[in-house]
Design an enzyme around this catalytic site. Structure first.
Site, PDB file in Angstrom:
ATOM      1  N   LYS A  65      -0.121   4.133  13.362  1.00  0.00           N
ATOM      2  CA  LYS A  65      -1.290   4.716  14.033  1.00  0.00           C
ATOM      3  C   LYS A  65      -0.880   5.598  15.215  1.00  0.00           C
ATOM      4  O   LYS A  65      -1.507   6.618  15.484  1.00  0.00           O
ATOM      5  CB  LYS A  65      -2.248   3.627  14.528  1.00  0.00           C
ATOM      6  CG  LYS A  65      -2.817   2.673  13.485  1.00  0.00           C
ATOM      7  CD  LYS A  65      -3.466   3.312  12.294  1.00  0.00           C
ATOM      8  CE  LYS A  65      -2.635   3.396  11.061  1.00  0.00           C
ATOM      9  NZ  LYS A  65      -2.163   2.197  10.433  1.00  0.00           N
ATOM     10  N   GLY A 129      12.986 -20.003   9.785  1.00  0.00           N
ATOM     11  CA  GLY A 129      12.469 -21.324   9.421  1.00  0.00           C
ATOM     12  C   GLY A 129      12.563 -21.590   7.928  1.00  0.00           C
ATOM     13  O   GLY A 129      12.183 -20.750   7.111  1.00  0.00           O
ATOM     14  N   ALA A 195       0.931   6.542  -3.992  1.00  0.00           N
ATOM     15  CA  ALA A 195      -0.164   7.158  -3.237  1.00  0.00           C
ATOM     16  C   ALA A 195      -1.143   6.103  -2.736  1.00  0.00           C
ATOM     17  O   ALA A 195      -2.352   6.293  -2.772  1.00  0.00           O
ATOM     18  CB  ALA A 195      -0.897   8.188  -4.100  1.00  0.00           C
ATOM     19  N   GLU A 217       2.362   9.372  -8.027  1.00  0.00           N
ATOM     20  CA  GLU A 217       1.655   8.109  -8.220  1.00  0.00           C
ATOM     21  C   GLU A 217       1.617   7.758  -9.709  1.00  0.00           C
ATOM     22  O   GLU A 217       1.226   8.591 -10.542  1.00  0.00           O
ATOM     23  CB  GLU A 217       0.227   8.215  -7.664  1.00  0.00           C
ATOM     24  CG  GLU A 217      -0.706   7.079  -8.002  1.00  0.00           C
ATOM     25  CD  GLU A 217      -0.200   5.723  -7.555  1.00  0.00           C
ATOM     26  OE1 GLU A 217      -0.127   4.809  -8.400  1.00  0.00           O
ATOM     27  OE2 GLU A 217       0.116   5.567  -6.354  1.00  0.00           O
ATOM     28  N   ARG A 286       4.253  -4.267  -1.853  1.00  0.00           N
ATOM     29  CA  ARG A 286       5.027  -5.204  -1.047  1.00  0.00           C
ATOM     30  C   ARG A 286       5.155  -6.536  -1.767  1.00  0.00           C
ATOM     31  O   ARG A 286       4.306  -6.879  -2.602  1.00  0.00           O
ATOM     32  CB  ARG A 286       4.366  -5.387   0.332  1.00  0.00           C
ATOM     33  CG  ARG A 286       4.296  -4.081   1.121  1.00  0.00           C
ATOM     34  CD  ARG A 286       3.688  -4.263   2.489  1.00  0.00           C
ATOM     35  NE  ARG A 286       4.511  -5.100   3.363  1.00  0.00           N
ATOM     36  CZ  ARG A 286       5.591  -4.666   4.015  1.00  0.00           C
ATOM     37  NH1 ARG A 286       5.984  -3.415   3.902  1.00  0.00           N
ATOM     38  NH2 ARG A 286       6.275  -5.474   4.789  1.00  0.00           N
ATOM     39  N   ALA A 334      -3.529  -7.181   7.995  1.00  0.00           N
ATOM     40  CA  ALA A 334      -3.275  -7.973   9.202  1.00  0.00           C
ATOM     41  C   ALA A 334      -4.511  -8.746   9.630  1.00  0.00           C
ATOM     42  O   ALA A 334      -4.419  -9.923  10.014  1.00  0.00           O
ATOM     43  CB  ALA A 334      -2.810  -7.059  10.338  1.00  0.00           C
ATOM     44  N   HIS A 458     -28.379   8.572  19.820  1.00  0.00           N
ATOM     45  CA  HIS A 458     -28.286   9.955  19.351  1.00  0.00           C
ATOM     46  C   HIS A 458     -27.677  10.832  20.453  1.00  0.00           C
ATOM     47  O   HIS A 458     -28.060  10.702  21.609  1.00  0.00           O
ATOM     48  CB  HIS A 458     -29.692  10.475  19.004  1.00  0.00           C
ATOM     49  CG  HIS A 458     -29.715  11.921  18.635  1.00  0.00           C
ATOM     50  ND1 HIS A 458     -29.293  12.373  17.401  1.00  0.00           N
ATOM     51  CD2 HIS A 458     -30.093  13.028  19.339  1.00  0.00           C
ATOM     52  CE1 HIS A 458     -29.429  13.692  17.349  1.00  0.00           C
ATOM     53  NE2 HIS A 458     -29.909  14.114  18.521  1.00  0.00           N
TER      54      HIS A 458
END
Length: 479
Positions: A65, A129, A195, A217, A286, A334, A458
């Site tokens: 971002k 862990g 994509a 893609e 992923r 997330a 508005h």
């Protein structure tokens, strides 16, 4: 007993310090449990120390971002300022400074999570862990070189990028999300395989700052996960911006040199093609991080794809063991992981923890942004659900025109019988923020009339949501 090593004991041990993990640990501590959070991934930490925040904060949502924002400003300066009377000349991009700013945002937030754990009395355990076995009422878990005992264990180990077989990722010429966020210069020609969300966002960043971007893609339809109207509009706008997106391709041999890549592929018509590029980003999904859990030693059940098997409340097949986030079923988001983290902690405390998977919003931070919640029109058709539609373009919205962001629309789908909102789909400026109104309405079982009867300020972009609700009843006021 002098010199005898005693294992640390906790009510709750969370394995993984990403969004789902650290939130679960914090909420458990708030509810009165002694809680610990184990994390081992250093990411790009200069000291090599484990970094909290997981993929999202370190090499995902947050850094992407930051880069998207910088590249958007750069595009505005070069292509939109002059039409508004702002004369600045030709802007140039300093990639190391852009990257440095991004790293600064990430560093600030990762340090902030460490402070949050401390503030909430969560013990941070640096180390990987993995399960050892059961010891009375406790699970024994190895964290780094030490062993820890916990009554309840929450697995929140996240996911990693899926790579193509026989194609090593060096994060310089061939990259996944990590390398895509850390390029030191603008590649002249950039190839992207996939994509999806990551491919589109990274393609947008590097196209804006000067790359010639081609996205390949495999799926025949572009953005099949989104509503078809949104996908069609997005494909049209992205093509206009200069993103070359080819769907229905079959990837063949990929040759890599020190200077670039050469990708052989068959296009949607079956014709053999070749794409030469300076760099390649592989964004083909992923896979869950379960290989280092030692799950088989304790009988923790994984499915064929390596995900931890859980029920609707994130319970595994083992008593006192839970799993959440990217490592279990459902969207790899997330905010979904955070919701599950809160739910599990509250269930441990005997509360009625719940996660409504029907109202989890999706966002793609391209320009314009894409966001949706609930069912798509094609899903409603497939399920045989009668619905009505309200669709309002941002071209009819005063604020959007004033901002110079007239692209896109808001589309609302409501039940034909009850008027209950079934889905809201937005492509346009600030869609990521606008979608929250739809999420709230749907969580309360709201009807399109409920939103139609609410006064919206508005001029705001939110008025397009209001008009879409009115349009469900064929009574829009400004379109």
């Amino acid at each position: 007993l002098k010199g005898l090593h005693m294992s640390q004991q906790f009510d709750v041990l969370v394995i993984g310090g990403g969004p789902g993990g650290y939130i679960a640990a914090i909420r458990a501590s708030q509810l009165g449990f002694t809680a610990a959070c184990a994390e081992s991934n250093p990411y790009a930490d200069p000291k090599g120390e484990p970094r909290l925040g997981g993929t999202c904060l370190n090499v995902g949502c947050i850094p992407s971002k930051a880069l998207l924002h910088t590249s958007h400003l750069f595009e505005e300066a070069n292509h939109s300022f002059e039409s508004q009377g702002i004369k600045v000349g030709k802007a140039s991009i300093d990639v190391p400074t852009m990257k440095g700013r991004k790293d600064g945002v990430v560093n600030q937030l990762t340090a902030g999570i460490k402070m949050l754990l401390k503030k909430n009395k969560v013990t941070f355990l640096a180390g990987h862990g993995s399960f050892v076995g059961k010891e009375g009422d406790f699970w024994k878990v190895k964290v780094g070189a030490d062993e820890v005992l916990a009554k309840q264990v929450i697995v929140a180990t996240g996911s990693k990028a899926r790579h193509l077989p026989n194609l090593p990722v060096d994060q310089k010429i061939v990259m996944d999300n990590e390398g895509a966020l850390n390029q030191e210069s603008v590649p002249k020609k950039l190839a992207i395989i996939g994509a999806g969300v990551i491919g589109l966002e990274m393609g947008s960043v590097w196209r804006r700052v000067g790359s010639d971007v081609t996205i390949l893609e495999a799926m025949p339809d572009f953005l099949a996960v989104a509503d078809q109207d949104v996908a069609k509009e997005a494909a049209k706008l992205f093509a206009k911006q200069g993103l070359n997106i080819q769907t229905g391709v079959k990837i063949g041999d990929i040759k890599v040199t020190k200077k670039g890549v050469s990708i052989a592929y068959a296009d949607k018509d079956g014709k053999e093609q070749k794409l030469d590029a300076d760099r390649l980003i592989v964004s083909i999904g992923r896979v869950p991080n379960t290989d280092g859990l030692n799950a088989e030693a304790v009988g923790l059940k994984l499915d064929a794809r390596g995900f931890v098997e859980v029920d609707g409340h994130c319970k595994t097949n083992l008593g006192g063991v839970w799993a959440l986030g990217d490592v279990v079923r459902g969207p790899m988001l997330a905010h979904k992981a955070m919701e599950e983290g809160v739910m599990v902690a509250e269930l441990l405390a005997g509360q009625a923890g719940h996660c409504n998977f029907d109202t989890i919003p999706w966002v793609i931070y391209t320009s314009p942004e894409i966001a949706w919640v609930g069912k798509t029109e094609q899903q409603l058709k497939a399920d045989g659900i009668a619905y009505k539609t309200g669709k309002i373009p941002f071209m009819a919205n005063g604020r959007a025109l004033g901002m110079g962001e007239p692209s896109g629309f808001v589309k609302m789908l409501a039940c034909a019988q009850t008027d209950r909102i079934l889905g809201v789909h937005i492509i346009g400026a600030n869609a990521s923020e606008l979608i929250s109104e739809a999420v709230v309405a749907m969580e309360f079982g709201g009807a399109s009339e409920d939103l139609a009867r609410i006064c919206h300020a508005h001029p705001t972009l939110s008025e397009a949501v209001h008009e879409a609700a009115l349009a469900c009843d064929k009574r829009p006021l400004h379109f």
